[in-house]
Scaffold this motif. Structure first.
Motif, PDB file in Angstrom:
ATOM      1  N   ASP A  58      48.834 -71.153  58.016  1.00 43.94           N
ATOM      2  CA  ASP A  58      48.903 -70.639  57.181  1.00 43.94           C
ATOM      3  C   ASP A  58      47.241 -69.989  57.209  1.00 43.94           C
ATOM      4  N   ILE A  59      46.535 -69.751  58.117  1.00 39.28           N
ATOM      5  CA  ILE A  59      45.539 -68.570  58.118  1.00 39.28           C
ATOM      6  C   ILE A  59      46.274 -67.178  58.921  1.00 39.28           C
ATOM      7  N   LYS A  60      47.247 -67.575  59.514  1.00 38.92           N
ATOM      8  CA  LYS A  60      48.329 -66.183  60.353  1.00 38.92           C
ATOM      9  C   LYS A  60      49.290 -65.731  58.636  1.00 38.92           C
ATOM     10  N   LYS A  61      49.571 -66.869  58.433  1.00 42.36           N
ATOM     11  CA  LYS A  61      51.219 -66.552  57.568  1.00 42.36           C
ATOM     12  C   LYS A  61      50.145 -65.739  56.260  1.00 42.36           C
ATOM     13  N   HIS A  62      48.351 -65.611  55.854  1.00 46.44           N
ATOM     14  CA  HIS A  62      47.955 -65.304  54.642  1.00 46.44           C
ATOM     15  C   HIS A  62      47.542 -63.710  55.561  1.00 46.44           C
ATOM     16  N   CYS A  63      47.320 -63.548  56.577  1.00 37.68           N
ATOM     17  CA  CYS A  63      46.765 -62.887  57.400  1.00 37.68           C
ATOM     18  C   CYS A  63      48.091 -61.894  57.195  1.00 37.68           C
ATOM     19  N   GLU A  64      49.053 -62.290  57.667  1.00 35.68           N
ATOM     20  CA  GLU A  64      50.188 -61.155  58.010  1.00 35.68           C
ATOM     21  C   GLU A  64      50.834 -60.565  55.766  1.00 35.68           C
ATOM     22  N   ILE A  65      50.721 -61.430  55.192  1.00 38.40           N
ATOM     23  CA  ILE A  65      50.423 -60.777  54.200  1.00 38.40           C
ATOM     24  C   ILE A  65      49.868 -59.667  53.465  1.00 38.40           C
ATOM     25  N   VAL A  66      48.680 -59.734  53.905  1.00 32.84           N
ATOM     26  CA  VAL A  66      47.589 -59.281  53.196  1.00 32.84           C
ATOM     27  C   VAL A  66      47.813 -57.840  54.174  1.00 32.84           C
ATOM     28  N   ASP A  67      48.380 -57.998  55.448  1.00 35.15           N
ATOM     29  CA  ASP A  67      47.755 -56.858  56.119  1.00 35.15           C
ATOM     30  C   ASP A  67      49.025 -56.106  56.069  1.00 35.15           C
ATOM     31  N   LYS A  68      50.082 -56.627  55.415  1.00 32.64           N
ATOM     32  CA  LYS A  68      51.590 -55.559  55.108  1.00 32.64           C
ATOM     33  C   LYS A  68      51.078 -54.921  54.280  1.00 32.64           C
ATOM     34  N   ARG A  69      50.613 -55.213  53.500  1.00 29.99           N
ATOM     35  CA  ARG A  69      50.778 -54.750  51.944  1.00 29.99           C
ATOM     36  C   ARG A  69      49.341 -53.351  52.644  1.00 29.99           C
ATOM     37  N   PHE A  70      48.335 -54.258  52.882  1.00 33.87           N
ATOM     38  CA  PHE A  70      47.722 -52.633  53.531  1.00 33.87           C
ATOM     39  C   PHE A  70      48.172 -51.352  54.146  1.00 33.87           C
ATOM     40  N   TYR A  71      49.081 -52.085  54.952  1.00 33.07           N
ATOM     41  CA  TYR A  71      49.847 -51.497  56.354  1.00 33.07           C
ATOM     42  C   TYR A  71      50.284 -50.312  55.387  1.00 33.07           C
ATOM     43  N   GLU A  72      51.640 -50.835  53.806  1.00 36.42           N
ATOM     44  CA  GLU A  72      52.196 -50.171  53.480  1.00 36.42           C
ATOM     45  C   GLU A  72      51.569 -49.294  52.205  1.00 36.42           C
ATOM     46  N   ASN A  73      50.484 -49.266  52.294  1.00 35.16           N
ATOM     47  CA  ASN A  73      49.187 -47.978  51.217  1.00 35.16           C
ATOM     48  C   ASN A  73      48.568 -47.106  52.227  1.00 35.16           C
ATOM     49  N   SER A  74      49.004 -47.230  54.021  1.00 32.11           N
ATOM     50  CA  SER A  74      47.987 -46.367  54.601  1.00 32.11           C
ATOM     51  C   SER A  74      48.867 -45.790  54.836  1.00 32.11           C
ATOM     52  N   GLU A  75      47.665 -44.348  55.306  1.00 32.34           N
ATOM     53  CA  GLU A  75      48.053 -42.979  55.587  1.00 32.34           C
ATOM     54  C   GLU A  75      49.141 -43.127  56.763  1.00 32.34           C
ATOM     55  N   SER A  76      49.680 -42.143  57.529  1.00 36.05           N
ATOM     56  CA  SER A  76      50.850 -41.705  57.873  1.00 36.05           C
ATOM     57  C   SER A  76      50.046 -41.968  59.463  1.00 36.05           C
ATOM     58  N   TRP A  77      48.357 -41.410  59.909  1.00 35.67           N
ATOM     59  CA  TRP A  77      47.529 -41.459  61.141  1.00 35.67           C
ATOM     60  C   TRP A  77      47.411 -42.709  61.405  1.00 35.67           C
ATOM     61  N   PHE A  78      47.350 -43.679  60.209  1.00 33.68           N
ATOM     62  CA  PHE A  78      47.318 -45.040  60.512  1.00 33.68           C
ATOM     63  C   PHE A  78      48.181 -45.657  61.730  1.00 33.68           C
ATOM     64  N   LYS A  79      49.464 -45.313  60.431  1.00 37.76           N
ATOM     65  CA  LYS A  79      50.659 -45.819  61.399  1.00 37.76           C
ATOM     66  C   LYS A  79      51.179 -45.710  62.715  1.00 37.76           C
ATOM     67  N   ASN A  80      50.888 -44.650  62.559  1.00 39.30           N
ATOM     68  CA  ASN A  80      51.414 -44.293  64.153  1.00 39.30           C
ATOM     69  C   ASN A  80      50.662 -44.188  65.092  1.00 39.30           C
ATOM     70  N   TRP A  81      49.222 -45.007  65.061  1.00 37.55           N
ATOM     71  CA  TRP A  81      47.828 -45.013  65.723  1.00 37.55           C
ATOM     72  C   TRP A  81      48.174 -46.913  66.071  1.00 37.55           C
ATOM     73  N   MET A  82      48.815 -47.632  64.954  1.00 41.99           N
ATOM     74  CA  MET A  82      48.999 -48.990  65.161  1.00 41.99           C
ATOM     75  C   MET A  82      50.826 -48.784  65.853  1.00 41.99           C
ATOM     76  N   LYS A  83      51.983 -47.974  65.876  1.00 50.09           N
ATOM     77  CA  LYS A  83      52.618 -47.952  67.016  1.00 50.09           C
ATOM     78  C   LYS A  83      52.239 -47.317  67.686  1.00 50.09           C
ATOM     79  N   LYS A  84      51.566 -46.724  68.442  1.00 47.18           N
ATOM     80  CA  LYS A  84      51.160 -45.162  69.984  1.00 47.18           C
ATOM     81  C   LYS A  84      50.692 -47.327  70.384  1.00 47.18           C
ATOM     82  N   LYS A  85      49.702 -47.864  69.751  1.00 48.43           N
ATOM     83  CA  LYS A  85      49.183 -48.519  70.441  1.00 48.43           C
ATOM     84  C   LYS A  85      49.820 -50.469  70.185  1.00 48.43           C
ATOM     85  N   ASN A  86      50.873 -50.408  70.096  1.00 50.34           N
ATOM     86  CA  ASN A  86      51.799 -51.051  69.991  1.00 50.34           C
ATOM     87  C   ASN A  86      51.113 -52.840  69.091  1.00 50.34           C
TER      88      ASN A  86
END
Length: 168
Positions: A58-86
């Motif tokens: 349950d915790i995992k499911k909720h975390c993935e929902i809120v983090d996906k929403r956060f990620y979609e609204n994030s700036e490109s530098w953050f998305k690139n950092w996430m990708k670089k760090k895998n």
């Protein structure tokens, strides 16, 4: 082990073995957090250990929902950092780790946030000393934890720490 060597070797763990943590080791790690200094000596935090597979899911499911929403609204530098760090938006570590330690701060106490983070640091170092892996995971939103963990009053979730033996 030398404290400075311990601090230098510590790394975030996102892959855990299924090996159960002996209860006495987990209790030592949690106790270490109580040794941390706190503002006005109030120790304004509580640790909640979650090891039930359904609750972790349950915790995992909720975390993935809120983090996906956060990620979609994030700036490109953050998305690139996430990708670089895998770092994935899938939070398998929340179900793979044998236990989660959720740390909540008591917002009605002085210096609650600073004191809570100092305590978290003690727990992280104690886990490393006990040869356990951890991650100080801070979901983009934590409101869902109030309901899932039945948190009332001034308790505010600060971090979710999966803990267990690192998958090597």
């Amino acid at each position: 082990m030398d404290l400075y060597e311990l601090m230098k070797q510590r790394r975030s763990t996102r892959h855990f073995s299924s090996k159960k943590i002996p209860e006495e080791i987990l209790q030592r790690v949690l106790k270490a957090g109580q040794y941390a200094p706190s503002g006005a000596d109030k120790h304004p935090y509580v640790y909640i250990v979650v090891d039930d597979p359904a609750s972790k899911e349950d915790i995992k499911k909720h975390c993935e929902i809120v983090d996906k929403r956060f990620y979609e609204n994030s700036e490109s530098w953050f998305k690139n950092w996430m990708k670089k760090k895998n770092i994935s938006l899938e939070k398998e570590f929340l179900v793979d780790a044998p236990a989660l330690i959720i740390v909540a701060g008591e917002t009605d106490k002085p210096y609650w946030l600073e004191s809570t983070w100092i305590s978290i640091t003690y727990v992280v170092l104690a886990a490393e000393y006990e040869e356990l892996g951890t991650l100080t995971y801070t979901p983009a939103e934590t409101d869902f934890l109030h309901d899932l963990l039945d948190l009332h009053g001034a308790l505010e979730p600060v971090v979710i720490m999966p803990i267990g033996y690192a998958e090597r």
